[in-house]
Structures are given as C-alpha cells and as structure tokens.
Design a protein around this motif. Sequence first.
Motif, PDB file in Angstrom:
ATOM      1  N   THR A  93     -16.521   6.878   0.773  1.00 35.82           N
ATOM      2  CA  THR A  93     -17.203   7.270   1.998  1.00 35.82           C
ATOM      3  C   THR A  93     -16.253   7.514   3.174  1.00 35.82           C
ATOM      4  N   ARG A  94     -15.001   7.644   2.907  1.00 32.39           N
ATOM      5  CA  ARG A  94     -14.023   7.821   3.994  1.00 32.39           C
ATOM      6  C   ARG A  94     -14.159   9.207   4.627  1.00 32.39           C
ATOM      7  N   SER A  95     -14.051   9.238   5.950  1.00 32.40           N
ATOM      8  CA  SER A  95     -13.981  10.504   6.677  1.00 32.40           C
ATOM      9  C   SER A  95     -12.516  10.905   6.789  1.00 32.40           C
ATOM     10  N   ALA A  96     -12.282  12.129   7.254  1.00 37.75           N
ATOM     11  CA  ALA A  96     -10.905  12.586   7.463  1.00 37.75           C
ATOM     12  C   ALA A  96     -10.190  11.683   8.467  1.00 37.75           C
ATOM     13  N   GLY A  97     -10.914  11.226   9.487  1.00 38.05           N
ATOM     14  CA  GLY A  97     -10.317  10.332  10.466  1.00 38.05           C
ATOM     15  C   GLY A  97      -9.909   9.010   9.883  1.00 38.05           C
ATOM     16  N   GLU A  98     -10.743   8.470   8.995  1.00 41.96           N
ATOM     17  CA  GLU A  98     -10.420   7.192   8.345  1.00 41.96           C
ATOM     18  C   GLU A  98      -9.250   7.358   7.389  1.00 41.96           C
ATOM     19  N   ASP A  99      -9.178   8.485   6.694  1.00 44.86           N
ATOM     20  CA  ASP A  99      -8.017   8.753   5.849  1.00 44.86           C
ATOM     21  C   ASP A  99      -6.737   8.740   6.650  1.00 44.86           C
ATOM     22  N   LEU A 100      -6.778   9.367   7.811  1.00 41.29           N
ATOM     23  CA  LEU A 100      -5.586   9.446   8.665  1.00 41.29           C
ATOM     24  C   LEU A 100      -5.230   8.095   9.261  1.00 41.29           C
ATOM     25  N   CYS A 101      -6.237   7.340   9.653  1.00 40.23           N
ATOM     26  CA  CYS A 101      -6.028   6.044  10.278  1.00 40.23           C
ATOM     27  C   CYS A 101      -5.384   5.060   9.320  1.00 40.23           C
TER      28      CYS A 101
ATOM     29  N   ALA B 267      -6.452   9.582  -0.778  1.00 40.44           N
ATOM     30  CA  ALA B 267      -7.239  10.418   0.137  1.00 40.44           C
ATOM     31  C   ALA B 267      -7.273  11.816  -0.451  1.00 40.44           C
ATOM     32  N   SER B 268      -8.466  12.346  -0.662  1.00 37.34           N
ATOM     33  CA  SER B 268      -8.567  13.638  -1.335  1.00 37.34           C
ATOM     34  C   SER B 268      -9.845  14.368  -0.954  1.00 37.34           C
ATOM     35  N   ASP B 269      -9.799  15.691  -1.093  1.00 33.98           N
ATOM     36  CA  ASP B 269     -11.004  16.506  -0.921  1.00 33.98           C
ATOM     37  C   ASP B 269     -11.658  16.812  -2.268  1.00 33.98           C
TER      38      ASP B 269
ATOM     39  N   ALA C 161      -1.533  23.930  -6.027  1.00 31.69           N
ATOM     40  CA  ALA C 161      -1.931  22.522  -5.974  1.00 31.69           C
ATOM     41  C   ALA C 161      -0.952  21.689  -6.785  1.00 31.69           C
ATOM     42  N   ALA C 162      -0.677  20.486  -6.317  1.00 33.82           N
ATOM     43  CA  ALA C 162       0.199  19.589  -7.069  1.00 33.82           C
ATOM     44  C   ALA C 162      -0.433  19.281  -8.420  1.00 33.82           C
ATOM     45  N   PRO C 163       0.279  19.487  -9.517  1.00 37.27           N
ATOM     46  CA  PRO C 163      -0.298  19.205 -10.835  1.00 37.27           C
ATOM     47  C   PRO C 163      -0.405  17.711 -11.101  1.00 37.27           C
ATOM     48  N   ALA C 164      -1.226  17.371 -12.072  1.00 35.86           N
ATOM     49  CA  ALA C 164      -1.422  15.965 -12.429  1.00 35.86           C
ATOM     50  C   ALA C 164      -0.106  15.300 -12.803  1.00 35.86           C
TER      51      ALA C 164
ATOM     52  N   PHE D  36       0.839  -1.192   0.000  1.00 32.97           N
ATOM     53  CA  PHE D  36       0.000   0.000   0.000  1.00 32.97           C
ATOM     54  C   PHE D  36       0.882   1.253   0.000  1.00 32.97           C
ATOM     55  N   VAL D  37       0.531   2.210  -0.833  1.00 31.40           N
ATOM     56  CA  VAL D  37       1.190   3.515  -0.852  1.00 31.40           C
ATOM     57  C   VAL D  37       0.101   4.584  -0.766  1.00 31.40           C
ATOM     58  N   GLY D  38       0.164   5.405   0.258  1.00 30.89           N
ATOM     59  CA  GLY D  38      -0.839   6.454   0.433  1.00 30.89           C
ATOM     60  C   GLY D  38      -0.566   7.659  -0.453  1.00 30.89           C
ATOM     61  N   VAL D  39      -1.620   8.201  -1.016  1.00 27.56           N
ATOM     62  CA  VAL D  39      -1.520   9.408  -1.846  1.00 27.56           C
ATOM     63  C   VAL D  39      -2.547  10.424  -1.340  1.00 27.56           C
ATOM     64  N   HIS D  40      -2.054  11.577  -0.905  1.00 29.50           N
ATOM     65  CA  HIS D  40      -2.946  12.638  -0.424  1.00 29.50           C
ATOM     66  C   HIS D  40      -3.008  13.748  -1.473  1.00 29.50           C
ATOM     67  N   VAL D  41      -4.201  14.028  -1.960  1.00 31.33           N
ATOM     68  CA  VAL D  41      -4.391  15.063  -2.978  1.00 31.33           C
ATOM     69  C   VAL D  41      -5.270  16.160  -2.388  1.00 31.33           C
ATOM     70  N   ARG D  42      -4.661  17.289  -2.096  1.00 26.97           N
ATOM     71  CA  ARG D  42      -5.388  18.443  -1.549  1.00 26.97           C
ATOM     72  C   ARG D  42      -5.573  19.473  -2.657  1.00 26.97           C
ATOM     73  N   ARG D  43      -6.826  19.851  -2.894  1.00 27.69           N
ATOM     74  CA  ARG D  43      -7.071  20.755  -4.008  1.00 27.69           C
ATOM     75  C   ARG D  43      -8.029  21.909  -3.692  1.00 27.69           C
ATOM     76  N   ARG D  44      -9.155  21.609  -3.114  1.00 26.83           N
ATOM     77  CA  ARG D  44     -10.256  22.575  -3.123  1.00 26.83           C
ATOM     78  C   ARG D  44      -9.890  23.930  -2.535  1.00 26.83           C
ATOM     79  N   ASP D  45      -9.216  23.947  -1.401  1.00 24.97           N
ATOM     80  CA  ASP D  45      -8.910  25.251  -0.814  1.00 24.97           C
ATOM     81  C   ASP D  45      -7.686  25.904  -1.450  1.00 24.97           C
ATOM     82  N   VAL D  46      -6.756  25.103  -1.982  1.00 25.92           N
ATOM     83  CA  VAL D  46      -5.526  25.689  -2.506  1.00 25.92           C
ATOM     84  C   VAL D  46      -5.637  26.151  -3.960  1.00 25.92           C
TER      85      VAL D  46
END
Length: 206
Positions: A198-206, A173-175, A148-151, A126-136
């Motif tokens: 359906t993941r929450s922020a807590g589940e993403d972190l866990c 994990a992304s917004d 935001a990190a480009p594609a 497993f490799v986690g990927v966090h994609v943050r976009r909406r606010d940035v």
Amino acid sequence: IGRLGNWLFQYASSYAIAEKSNHRLVIAKRHELRNFFKGLTAREDAGFEGAEHKELQSMIYTPGLQSLTGNVTLCCYLQSWKYFEGFEDKVRQEFTFKDAIRMRATKQLNDCQSRYIEKFDATPVFVGVHVRRRDVISRVAKRNGFVAAPASYLKRAMTFYSNRYHHVVFVLASDDHRWCSTLLSKEISDGTVCMPETRSAGEDLC
C-alpha cells in the motif's frame, strides 16, 4: 513532466533559479508534490502566465536559465545539480515530508524489521531496491532506447549486498508488484524481501 523523481529535480532547480534571480516560484495548486511535502514555499498558480524558456537538451545544464527576467515558465526536466548548487540546505527544507507520510513509512519499515528479528533473531540492514518497469517496457520506450533492468541484474545486485552484510532486508519499491512478487516469491516468504503493498510514491521516497 514525468513522475515524482522528475518533479523533485524540476522543483529544486526552479526554486533555486527563482531565488538567484529574485523571482518567486509558482506551481499548480493541485500539484502532487503538495501531497507529500509540508515545507513547500512555492505560491499557488492563480492564472499565472509567463514566457516559456526551455533547457537546451534534456539532462544538460543550460546556464541561460539562471539569468531570466520578467515572468517566466521553465521547461522541462532541469536535471542538473548545477541549478541548485549552493541552495542544497534550503531545498532539503522544502522537501520536508508531511508527518503522516513519515509516520506510515516508519511503521512499514519497523514492521519489516520486526518480522525479520522474530524469524532470525538479528537486526537487519535495510537495502532499498527500486524496480521501474511499466513505462520502460512499452513499445514506445523501447524504440527510444529505454531498457528495464532484467531479473538477472536484480538477483546479482541483491546477492552482492547479501554477501556484504550478514543480515539484510531488501525494501522493494516498484510500479510492478506482480512481476516482483513472482520473481522474488521465495525471498518475500522468508522475510528477506519486504514489499509493502500500500505504499505511495511519497512513502517509497521517504
């Protein structure tokens, strides 16, 4: 201030500062951190008032916050490991996930793994990927220098790990699920990217 990542720093730093200075940490009764963690020992805010003390600059350690007296309110991001140095084990205990969060996160990972094994007959890394976009990507964020990190960056990063490990599942994990679904539609379809809806922020972190 901020969201879950910021709250973790704020809580960890405030907790350790309180411990060092013989204070007792107080946070709001309905603070969202309480939805995710069962180990929080902070008292509930019941009309608490205290003089506000701010860090000198965002993400800069402010030694003066370590020696406050009386009732105080700490502000703002407190993003320095120096605040909770020596209290790492206690902070980890504070951030003990609620059983329901842990169980849902574990099930989602197991489902991702099972789909991959069924298709490729191999156990993936497993490799986690966090994609943050909406606010940035807002105009205000751009004016303040956020990008935001480009594609192309995400694709290169994923290629790096695909080349390093023969069997990989990227757990996303992304917004902005819609943007990610469009960008990675092929990978999601073939099972190399797993993006539970359906993941929450807590589940993403866990």
